[in-house]
Design an enzyme around this catalytic site. Structure first.
Site, short mmCIF file in Angstrom:
data_model
loop_
_atom_site.label_atom_id
_atom_site.label_comp_id
_atom_site.label_asym_id
_atom_site.label_seq_id
_atom_site.Cartn_x
_atom_site.Cartn_y
_atom_site.Cartn_z
N HIS A 1 18.53 33.22 26.78
CA HIS A 1 18.05 33.29 25.40
C HIS A 1 19.07 33.92 24.46
CE1 HIS A 1 16.69 37.51 26.47
NE2 HIS A 1 17.05 37.72 25.22
N ASP B 1 15.98 32.74 32.94
CA ASP B 1 16.64 33.24 31.73
C ASP B 1 18.05 33.73 32.03
OD1 ASP B 1 16.93 33.74 29.08
OD2 ASP B 1 15.75 35.59 29.05
N SER C 1 19.89 42.60 25.93
CA SER C 1 19.60 41.41 26.74
C SER C 1 20.87 40.84 27.34
CB SER C 1 18.92 40.34 25.88
OG SER C 1 17.63 40.73 25.52
#
Length: 481
Positions: free
Chosen positions: A112, A142, A215
């Site tokens: 993402h 992911d 992230s």
């Protein structure tokens, strides 16, 4: 004679020494490092900041300001154009983190972080910036694998074994939180094997501070090995409240290896629809425990070719116990495509071993499972109320109403008593009962026979196979005394 004041001082000093000693023992028991500085210094050169740039289509009009067709529409459009906010494309930037896993420039991050990006720029700890290309992505976990080209060998970090991480172990996260860049936080492993929403989820939960921008960054153990990729947080306000999730390294390494070799993932595929075995389902099937994966449908594929049937309970896969559907999906997905494995199923109270050659999940996804034709039936016109259900045999009129194929068979539920257990367990009008007690039912009499047989066997519930819009599931319904 001892001075009372001196005695009090000795007593208080003794307590202080004992308190300090107790604190030292507690710290030793926790294994708390004196400092994380040496570890942070050693791994920082391999952690990177990631900046992505995406082209965003411009607005074609003053949406959200005035209603379409308003006399003020032209005025606001002119105002937007004057401010550079017309229908021209705009550039949007986003920040994330990542880490280098090889000296030749492979970088791991979250999917993402780079999804939809036109340009990806990697910033290293020393200030160097390099463009990156996407080697492959896996939205299911992911994870994304990037590659940069550098003139010299790059510092990198190694993956560790996430299965050895214990709840309470110290961990350290590093990344680019809120664009601050190369920020370190420390905490412990709060929990293991967390699942959020993905099929292959295996998250390490930690209280090390993780925020937006972290992230894709690494979660390290105290040996400087990556045991997780920081992916998500649980927060009511968007900031860290000490509940962060990192995808376990033992999941990530398999994905990365496949992305590096193929540019895509290649997961094993068994070819069954499954559901968990609940306590009432186990009782209805006469199973000793509520474990395993209950097969609800076997479309054309590897499982069908091996002889697997709906109603089988998968208890072992390739030599490993199957506790529930999640464990089976992960075991199958981690198995090499084309490998022949032994699958142990419980069928009619006995175990059978089937040999299955796995297909590839990515090729099978999107395929509509073929429904299997059932035996011809004799129509029965009457509706009957059984177990809180009003049911009728299938006929052409009902097939047309429910938009079912001409081969559809079973008993159609026309109504459900809202006070019944059947309603509580989700049965609704329009459902089709195709099996009872793991036997096909096309007539009301056949269902009644299975109810009676279950009672004679001393069972408290009857297992029904129910289809809704072609999607099957087993439901155990209690039998009236």
């Amino acid at each position: 004679m001892i001075d009372p004041a001196r005695l009090r001082l000795m007593w208080m000093t003794g307590i202080s020494v004992m308190f300090i000693f107790a604190q030292a023992l507690a710290a030793a028991a926790r294994g708390a490092p004196e400092s994380f500085a040496d570890l942070a210094e050693s791994i920082s050169p391999a952690v990177v900041n990631i900046t992505t740039t995406t082209t965003v289509a411009g607005r074609t009009g003053p949406q959200g300001i005035v209603p379409e067709g308003s006399p003020f529409e032209d005025f606001f459009r002119e105002f937007q154009d004057r401010g550079g906010q017309g229908d021209r494309p705009r550039r949007s930037s986003a920040l994330g983190s990542g880490f280098v896993i090889s000296e030749d420039g492979f970088v791991v991050t979250n999917n993402h972080v780079i999804e939809g990006a036109d340009e990806i720029l990697i910033e290293f700890f020393g200030g160097q910036e390099l463009p990156a290309e996407v080697i492959g992505t896996d939205p299911k976990t992911d994870i994304a694998l990037l590659k940069v080209e550098a003139d010299q060998a790059l510092p990198f970090v190694n993956f560790g074994d996430s299965d050895t991480a214990r709840v309470g172990d110290w961990v350290m996260a590093m990344g680019n939180p809120l664009g601050q860049g190369f920020s370190v936080s420390a905490g412990i492993v709060s929990a293991r094997n967390r699942a959020l929403s993905g099929t292959y989820d295996d998250y390490i939960q930690t209280d090390a501070a993780i925020n937006r921008g972290n992230s894709g960054g690494p979660l390290f153990n105290m040996d400087g090995q990556v045991i997780g990729v920081n992916t998500a947080i649980l927060s009511p306000n968007g900031g860290s409240i000490g509940i962060g999730f990192s995808m376990a390294s033992n999941v990530v390494t398999k994905v990365v290896d496949q992305l590096k070799e193929y540019g895509e993932t290649r997961r094993g595929w068994l070819g069954v629809r499954i559901q968990d075995v609940t306590d009432d389902v186990a009782e209805a099937m006469g199973l000793e425990s509520a474990s395993g994966a209950l097969v609800t449908d076997v479309p054309e594929g590897p499982a069908m070719e091996s002889g697997m049937e709906a109603g089988d309970v998968i208890v072992k896969f390739d030599g490993r116990d199957v506790t529930d559907t999640r464990s089976l999906v992960r075991q199958v997905g981690n198995t090499t495509v084309g490998k022949s494995v032994l699958v142990v199923v419980n069928r009619d109270g006995k175990t059978q071993t089937l040999k299955v050659t796995l297909g590839r999940r990515e090729e099978a996804e999107g395929a509509v499972p073929a429904s299997q034709p059932l035996d011809d039936m004799v129509e029965e016109p009457a509706e009957v109320e059984i177990l809180g259900l009003t049911i009728a045999p299938m006929n052409d009129e009902l097939r047309e109403q429910l938009e079912l194929p001409s081969s559809a068979e079973g008993l159609v539920v026309s109504d459900v008593d809202e006070m019944s257990e059947a309603y509580e367990k989700g049965l609704r009008a329009g459902d089709v009962i195709t099996e009872a007690g793991q036997q096909k039912v096309t007539e009301i009499a056949a269902l009644e026979e299975q109810i009676e047989a279950a009672r004679e066997a001393g069972r408290k519930s009857l297992l029904l196979l129910v289809r809704r819009a072609g999607d099957p599931r087993f439901v155990a319904i209690g039998l009236d005394e």
